[in-house]
Design a protein around this motif. Structure first.
Motif, PDB file in Angstrom:
ATOM      1  N   MET B  39      15.427  12.930  -9.929  1.00 28.84           N
ATOM      2  CA  MET B  39      14.421  13.886 -10.375  1.00 28.84           C
ATOM      3  C   MET B  39      13.172  13.149 -10.790  1.00 28.84           C
ATOM      4  O   MET B  39      13.228  12.165 -11.515  1.00 28.84           O
ATOM      5  N   ILE B  40      12.054  13.645 -10.297  1.00 29.12           N
ATOM      6  CA  ILE B  40      10.774  13.006 -10.634  1.00 29.12           C
ATOM      7  C   ILE B  40       9.849  14.063 -11.219  1.00 29.12           C
ATOM      8  O   ILE B  40      10.132  15.262 -11.146  1.00 29.12           O
ATOM      9  N   ARG B  41       8.783  13.602 -11.842  1.00 27.25           N
ATOM     10  CA  ARG B  41       7.810  14.539 -12.398  1.00 27.25           C
ATOM     11  C   ARG B  41       7.310  15.486 -11.311  1.00 27.25           C
ATOM     12  O   ARG B  41       7.129  15.072 -10.165  1.00 27.25           O
ATOM     13  N   ALA B  42       7.028  16.708 -11.706  1.00 26.77           N
ATOM     14  CA  ALA B  42       6.539  17.694 -10.743  1.00 26.77           C
ATOM     15  C   ALA B  42       5.283  17.187 -10.058  1.00 26.77           C
ATOM     16  O   ALA B  42       5.040  17.500  -8.890  1.00 26.77           O
ATOM     17  N   HIS B  43       4.495  16.376 -10.777  1.00 30.58           N
ATOM     18  CA  HIS B  43       3.245  15.904 -10.183  1.00 30.58           C
ATOM     19  C   HIS B  43       3.287  14.418  -9.857  1.00 30.58           C
ATOM     20  O   HIS B  43       2.253  13.761  -9.789  1.00 30.58           O
ATOM     21  N   ALA B  44       4.485  13.891  -9.664  1.00 29.77           N
ATOM     22  CA  ALA B  44       4.619  12.481  -9.283  1.00 29.77           C
ATOM     23  C   ALA B  44       4.200  12.320  -7.827  1.00 29.77           C
ATOM     24  O   ALA B  44       4.327  13.266  -7.053  1.00 29.77           O
ATOM     25  N   PRO B  45       3.786  11.104  -7.437  1.00 28.49           N
ATOM     26  CA  PRO B  45       3.536   9.957  -8.304  1.00 28.49           C
ATOM     27  C   PRO B  45       2.204  10.071  -9.033  1.00 28.49           C
ATOM     28  O   PRO B  45       1.285  10.724  -8.536  1.00 28.49           O
ATOM     29  N   VAL B  46       2.150   9.450 -10.200  1.00 29.05           N
ATOM     30  CA  VAL B  46       0.921   9.474 -10.982  1.00 29.05           C
ATOM     31  C   VAL B  46       0.137   8.199 -10.680  1.00 29.05           C
ATOM     32  O   VAL B  46       0.595   7.099 -10.968  1.00 29.05           O
ATOM     33  N   GLN B  47      -1.027   8.383 -10.082  1.00 32.26           N
ATOM     34  CA  GLN B  47      -1.828   7.229  -9.640  1.00 32.26           C
ATOM     35  C   GLN B  47      -2.283   6.390 -10.833  1.00 32.26           C
ATOM     36  O   GLN B  47      -2.551   6.909 -11.914  1.00 32.26           O
ATOM     37  N   GLY B  48      -2.356   5.093 -10.596  1.00 36.45           N
ATOM     38  CA  GLY B  48      -2.960   4.199 -11.585  1.00 36.45           C
ATOM     39  C   GLY B  48      -2.121   3.938 -12.815  1.00 36.45           C
ATOM     40  O   GLY B  48      -2.644   3.581 -13.860  1.00 36.45           O
ATOM     41  N   ALA B  93      14.153   6.577  -5.966  1.00 34.84           N
ATOM     42  CA  ALA B  93      13.369   6.929  -7.154  1.00 34.84           C
ATOM     43  C   ALA B  93      12.196   5.969  -7.304  1.00 34.84           C
ATOM     44  O   ALA B  93      11.050   6.395  -7.505  1.00 34.84           O
ATOM     45  N   ILE B  94      12.483   4.685  -7.185  1.00 38.08           N
ATOM     46  CA  ILE B  94      11.422   3.675  -7.339  1.00 38.08           C
ATOM     47  C   ILE B  94      10.308   3.917  -6.325  1.00 38.08           C
ATOM     48  O   ILE B  94       9.129   3.953  -6.672  1.00 38.08           O
ATOM     49  N   LYS B  95      10.712   4.132  -5.096  1.00 43.27           N
ATOM     50  CA  LYS B  95       9.706   4.314  -4.038  1.00 43.27           C
ATOM     51  C   LYS B  95       8.890   5.582  -4.248  1.00 43.27           C
ATOM     52  O   LYS B  95       7.705   5.642  -3.945  1.00 43.27           O
ATOM     53  N   ALA B  96       9.540   6.601  -4.817  1.00 46.70           N
ATOM     54  CA  ALA B  96       8.842   7.888  -4.977  1.00 46.70           C
ATOM     55  C   ALA B  96       7.797   7.844  -6.081  1.00 46.70           C
ATOM     56  O   ALA B  96       6.847   8.621  -6.067  1.00 46.70           O
ATOM     57  N   VAL B  97       7.953   6.962  -7.049  1.00 42.31           N
ATOM     58  CA  VAL B  97       7.019   6.999  -8.183  1.00 42.31           C
ATOM     59  C   VAL B  97       6.074   5.799  -8.239  1.00 42.31           C
ATOM     60  O   VAL B  97       5.094   5.823  -8.983  1.00 42.31           O
ATOM     61  N   ASP B  98       6.365   4.767  -7.469  1.00 43.38           N
ATOM     62  CA  ASP B  98       5.475   3.602  -7.514  1.00 43.38           C
ATOM     63  C   ASP B  98       4.136   3.930  -6.864  1.00 43.38           C
ATOM     64  O   ASP B  98       4.081   4.570  -5.818  1.00 43.38           O
ATOM     65  N   THR B  99       3.059   3.494  -7.522  1.00 40.07           N
ATOM     66  CA  THR B  99       1.739   3.683  -6.927  1.00 40.07           C
ATOM     67  C   THR B  99       1.038   2.340  -6.812  1.00 40.07           C
ATOM     68  O   THR B  99      -0.184   2.270  -6.820  1.00 40.07           O
ATOM     69  N   GLY B 100       1.832   1.275  -6.762  1.00 43.84           N
ATOM     70  CA  GLY B 100       1.248  -0.055  -6.624  1.00 43.84           C
ATOM     71  C   GLY B 100       1.051  -0.755  -7.958  1.00 43.84           C
ATOM     72  O   GLY B 100       0.638  -1.921  -7.989  1.00 43.84           O
ATOM     73  N   ALA B 168       2.712   3.156 -21.028  1.00 41.57           N
ATOM     74  CA  ALA B 168       2.406   3.260 -19.596  1.00 41.57           C
ATOM     75  C   ALA B 168       1.361   4.343 -19.362  1.00 41.57           C
ATOM     76  O   ALA B 168       0.428   4.176 -18.571  1.00 41.57           O
ATOM     77  N   GLU B 169       1.505   5.422 -20.073  1.00 37.51           N
ATOM     78  CA  GLU B 169       0.573   6.544 -19.903  1.00 37.51           C
ATOM     79  C   GLU B 169      -0.863   6.144 -20.255  1.00 37.51           C
ATOM     80  O   GLU B 169      -1.828   6.675 -19.718  1.00 37.51           O
ATOM     81  N   LYS B 170      -0.981   5.179 -21.160  1.00 41.44           N
ATOM     82  CA  LYS B 170      -2.316   4.705 -21.563  1.00 41.44           C
ATOM     83  C   LYS B 170      -2.906   3.736 -20.539  1.00 41.44           C
ATOM     84  O   LYS B 170      -3.992   3.199 -20.750  1.00 41.44           O
ATOM     85  N   GLY B 171      -2.141   3.409 -19.512  1.00 40.37           N
ATOM     86  CA  GLY B 171      -2.686   2.544 -18.465  1.00 40.37           C
ATOM     87  C   GLY B 171      -2.365   1.069 -18.636  1.00 40.37           C
ATOM     88  O   GLY B 171      -2.984   0.220 -17.983  1.00 40.37           O
ATOM     89  N   ALA B 172      -1.402   0.745 -19.473  1.00 44.50           N
ATOM     90  CA  ALA B 172      -1.048  -0.659 -19.675  1.00 44.50           C
ATOM     91  C   ALA B 172      -0.429  -1.243 -18.405  1.00 44.50           C
ATOM     92  O   ALA B 172       0.013  -0.510 -17.515  1.00 44.50           O
ATOM     93  N   SER B 173      -0.368  -2.574 -18.353  1.00 45.38           N
ATOM     94  CA  SER B 173       0.193  -3.251 -17.182  1.00 45.38           C
ATOM     95  C   SER B 173       1.726  -3.253 -17.262  1.00 45.38           C
ATOM     96  O   SER B 173       2.301  -3.025 -18.335  1.00 45.38           O
ATOM     97  N   LEU B 174       2.341  -3.567 -16.138  1.00 39.07           N
ATOM     98  CA  LEU B 174       3.810  -3.623 -16.109  1.00 39.07           C
ATOM     99  C   LEU B 174       4.324  -4.612 -17.147  1.00 39.07           C
ATOM    100  O   LEU B 174       5.300  -4.341 -17.855  1.00 39.07           O
ATOM    101  N   GLU B 175       3.650  -5.726 -17.260  1.00 40.53           N
ATOM    102  CA  GLU B 175       4.093  -6.735 -18.212  1.00 40.53           C
ATOM    103  C   GLU B 175       4.026  -6.198 -19.643  1.00 40.53           C
ATOM    104  O   GLU B 175       4.932  -6.412 -20.457  1.00 40.53           O
ATOM    105  N   GLU B 176       2.949  -5.519 -19.947  1.00 41.58           N
ATOM    106  CA  GLU B 176       2.789  -4.964 -21.291  1.00 41.58           C
ATOM    107  C   GLU B 176       3.836  -3.887 -21.590  1.00 41.58           C
ATOM    108  O   GLU B 176       4.400  -3.825 -22.681  1.00 41.58           O
ATOM    109  N   VAL B 177       4.086  -3.077 -20.601  1.00 37.02           N
ATOM    110  CA  VAL B 177       5.060  -2.002 -20.792  1.00 37.02           C
ATOM    111  C   VAL B 177       6.464  -2.592 -20.968  1.00 37.02           C
ATOM    112  O   VAL B 177       7.233  -2.171 -21.834  1.00 37.02           O
TER     113      VAL B 177
END
Ligand SMILES: Nc1ncnc2c1ncn2[C@@H]1O[C@H](COP(=O)(O)OP(=O)(O)O)[C@@H](O)[C@H]1O
Ligand SMILES: Nc1ncnc2c1ncn2[C@@H]1O[C@H](COP(=O)(O)OP(=O)(O)O)[C@@H](O)[C@H]1O
Ligand SMILES: [Mg+2]
Ligand SMILES: [Mg+2]
Ligand SMILES: [Mg+2]
Ligand SMILES: [Mg+2]
Lengths: 211, 334, 334, 211
Positions: B39-48, B93-100, B168-177
């Motif tokens: 299950m993913i967010r209704a509006h996934a993937p979320v860019q950026g 799941a990973i592929k569906a939500v990753d935006t790079g 993550a929602e604030k736009g932090a990097s993967l490392e920070e999250v």
């Protein structure tokens, strides 16, 4: 005589039948020191394995093992899915391209299975897991090679399985129990023993051994 | 045909039916990846945005799909009941939500979960997706050791979802999250107790037997045995038993701030959780530990087991800010 | 001493302990009127607004204190477990939240609740407070008749709290708030089923006996017997049984819009409620009834009873607007 | 002889003792057709009544009844709280200012109780409630007045209580059961019967009747 794809398919059918028969027993063992789904997981997996391997004809034993492994990985889940899956996939890589194999070659393939299980599970012998059957049994096969006495192998596998009773679990869910895990058989060791016993039955039935 | 006393149709179909019923109930929040139990967010993937993926066996509802939504997870993968999901599903799941921007996997510390999520991560990395993993192990009932599987992950996982999700929602990097998720994991501890077993639908019978007047201290969320059995006690005594184990492990100092979660395992009513919280509050107050926020309810369950767990999360300014950040999911709204 | 398998200290003190634990958990939302079992908004009274007071026996958590807060109730009065609160307590609640704009009492249709709330209303009116009463009777398991007590009030009550609360928050008059509450009552219908009994702590034993493979259709939220007993069935069949009774009573037309509530009675896990919802959604879809919103969870419970109820509320534009209006309570957040 | 406050206090003590003794039975009756709290409600209420009336000395029987009623209203809750409470408060209003009363006067007071129960409960005779004991018993007392035969009154009250078994409930929780309520005693009728039986015991013990 050499082992062919058909023998492996028969083996898988027998595993499926045996696992199905022992479903409740495996689940019961897992209720004691785990979460009570090992029988459910294994039957789900091997039912799917049978479906899959009945769809194709296999010249390549490696491909057959690979397919079995892939089905187990993608249908079982839990701890046993990736472990059994890895075991078959790794064995398949060794047997790639071979239309028939010796018991020796099978032993070599299983050695790769053992390595895979250890790597994936970060486990070692004595952790009270399926590895406590896989590793010694594989060693036994390799040591005896084509001169293997199948009836002796069965007893040996059973001994290894029984031996898990005395161990304290270090890996898997049972490890959460610490010393309280002592006195119970490891469910994965029991299902692994089923795997090797059924293999032995096939080898015997089909006169694939010296004996 | 004899049915279990459960609202189910077919024990083999519970996960499928649940997911369908969930998406039908919350089409504004969730969608189901066709052909999967993802299950993913209704509006996934979320860019950026770094994406968060969690999951595990089913039977812990509202975990994990209940935490999919703005400010928390991007995807949840549901396994069979009490069985880790498989790598292929996690990969989807990973592929569906990753935006790079990379994907953080939040894993509870069980051999099965670890292995399946690791295999999925390897497959995703092979496809060029950046993946990080954190492993939650908040259950102090289990002794920690590098030679064993270590502690289990239980209700504290929800705090990881919340706080890492907020960053993550604030736009932090993967490392920070990943870093903040590990910080939560370092500072969160839990322990549970069960009064009754639970029944995995496909098993058809209770996961364990327990006497009329016994309880199992340190129970896991799959009905795995705990540390020991003892006679049923009062709510106050139970609060004492669980909390003192947690506090022993955490070594909080007077003046420290915590968030408290009083989590029901499925069969224990809210009334009782509040009764427990009374004593928990009092004990913490006596130790001069200040409770910033208390969460009472069902966050991480074990099907219909009667029992509960207590979770403490030690807070600092960053964690408070992220805990309070907006979230809009089925089971957690800020 | 032998304890029930419950998180309690003393069966006679459960309501007190629960209230204390609740206020300790949610000091930002609730306060307890000293010396009473009344909970009011942390910032009550709210000037310039009609106040809403509800309540009833305890054991239905999160009802009713879980709905105290912005956009819903101003006060909730907790009686002993399954026992209507007394008039003096209700009077205290009324006096604490009235700001001269009048008070609406939301009562579930039970003799006890009616009488105690009526007595409180008389006492409040004698003190010059304007009081209106609405009586919720959504349970179609019970036949309606002017010669009898009529239908019971169950989970549908929560929709009355939500919608009347939203209108009150907008500054409507007591008459308007009463009107919209009655409109909801007219358009809301429910029915429940139980698989297991529940145990009132002070009684110390289950409220009824039921066979291993039986269920009680039309159960009340106090373990009162329902319409009949029958063999346990599948989730789909149960959805059919409950929903067809509700639909018979409501006479919806194709194209009508409804809100759906799948309410757990305390011991039934979320997973099963979602499984039930799958079929409920399908049945409604087949009848061309459009589901505007679905609420799945524990809204009105019967201690730890396993079972559920289904509620339908027929919507129009006004009700939709009010259902969607902001709410910030423990158990309902919009 | 006349009835004085002390007799009423003794009566309340006896009610308290009897209700406490029958707590489980009353709860059991309520589990069958209600919500299983009637015994709990009644013991809670009369325990508080005793506490309250032991704190004061009463010259005014009306005030005593009033206090009993107020305690019941504010401590019992449920359906029985307001109903028993109203019954005593209404009786208290009739007896206001009286230091001692005749059985006839008690009957008149109970008539007000009955009116109060009917008004508050919107119930009538035959609805399978406490009223099915209160109304006929009150009528019986009024009809026989000071020539009342107490032993006969006890039998009469019991008969009325037993009679609720045959009725279909129209009011209270049992009404939700419709015809399924038939065959069960009404819990409130049983507790009301205890009230009148204990009153009779006091009247007998204290030689307050002709007999
Ligand atoms: N890290 C590990 N290494 C090797 N084997 C393991 C490991 N963890 C678990 N196992 C095996 O898996 C078995 C449990 O499988 P199963 O019950 O299907 O999965 P789960 O534990 O996830 O419920 C154990 O009995 C053990 O033999
Ligand atoms: N409307 C009514 N009129 C008269 N008596 C009633 C009415 N409703 C209930 N009762 C009485 O109250 C009794 C139930 O009391 P109790 O169990 O203490 O309250 P509750 O029904 O609220 O749980 C019933 O047995 C009946 O005698
Ligand atoms: Mg298992
Ligand atoms: Mg498992
Ligand atoms: Mg009651
Ligand atoms: Mg009752």
């Amino acid at each position: 005589m050499l082992i062919q794809s058909d023998h492996i398919i028969k083996w898988m059918e027998l595993v499926n039948a045996q696992i199905d028969k022992q479903k409740e027993y495996l689940t019961q063992l897992d209720q004691a020191i785990g979460d009570g789904d090992h029988g459910i997981n294994m039957t789900r997996g091997f039912k799917e394995v049978i479906q899959k391997i009945h769809q194709t004809t296999y010249d390549d034993i490696g491909k057959l093992f690979q397919d079995v492994g892939m089905v187990l990985v993608s249908k079982v889940g839990g701890a046993s899915g990736p472990l059994y899956g890895t075991a078959f996939i790794k064995a398949g890589q060794v047997l790639k391209g071979k239309p028939e194999i010796t018991i020796n070659e099978l032993g070599q393939a299983f050695q790769e299975s053992v390595n895979g299980i250890k790597l994936r599970g970060k486990s070692q012998i004595g952790d009270k897991t399926m590895l406590d059957v896989w590793e010694p049994v594989t060693k036994y096969i390799q040591q005896n090679g084509n001169t293997l006495n199948i009836r002796e192998l069965i007893s040996y596998a059973r001994e290894q399985m029984e031996h898990t009773k005395e161990l304290e679990a270090k890996k898997g869910r049972a490890s959460f129990l610490g010393k309280r895990s002592i006195g119970h058989l490891d469910p994965g060791a029991v299902s692994s023993c089923i795997l090797f016993e059924t293999l032995c039955s096939i080898l015997l039935e089909e006169n694939l051994t010296k004996e | 045909m004899i049915f279990l006393k459960k609202l189910i149709n077919n024990p083999e179909q519970v996960v499928r039916d649940m997911i369908d019923g969930m998406v039908l109930a919350h089409p504004d929040k969730l969608k189901n990846l066709p052909g999967t139990n993802v299950m993913i967010r209704a509006h996934a993937p979320v860019q950026g945005k770094v994406a968060l993926v969690s999951g595990g066996g089913s039977g812990h509802e509202p975990s994990h799909a209940g935490y999919v939504g703005v400010g928390m997870l991007d995807a949840a993968v549901a396994g069979e009941v009490f069985t880790s999901p498989t790598p292929d599903q996690i990969l989807e799941a990973i592929k569906a939500v990753d935006t790079g921007n990379g994907v953080l996997l939040i894993i509870k510390n069980y051999s099965g979960d670890l292995m399946n999520f690791e295999m999925a991560a390897e497959l995703a990395e092979a496809e060029g997706i950046q993946v990080a993993k954190v492993v939650v192990n908040d259950d102090v009932a289990v002794e920690n050791s590098t030679y064993t599987t270590g502690r289990r992950g239980i209700a504290g996982t929800v705090f990881v979802h919340k706080i890492a999700g907020a960053l993550a929602e604030k736009g932090a990097s993967l490392e920070e999250v990943e870093q903040v998720a590990n910080k939560v994991i370092q500072h969160v501890r839990s322990m549970g107790v069960a009064f009754t077993p639970c029944t995995v639908p496909a098993a058809g019978k209770p996961s364990f037997e327990i006497g009329e007047t016994e309880m199992e201290i340190g129970i896991g969320i799959h009905g795995e045995p705990g540390t020991h059995r003892t006679a049923m006690a009062s709510a106050d005594e139970i609060a004492d038993i669980l909390l003192s184990r947690i506090l022993d492990d955490m070594k909080l100092s007077p003046g420290d701030q915590v968030a408290v979660m009083i989590n029901g395992l499925g069969g224990t009513p809210l009334m009782e959780l509040y009764i427990l919280n009374k004593k928990v509050s009092q004990i913490l107050k006596n130790k001069d530990i200040s409770v910033y926020n208390t969460y009472v309810g069902e966050y991480m369950t074990a099907i219909e087991m009667a029992g509960c767990s207590i979770t403490l999360l030690k807070l600092d300014d960053q964690l408070i800010e992220l805990l309070e950040a907006p979230a809009d999911t089925i089971a957690w709204k800020n």
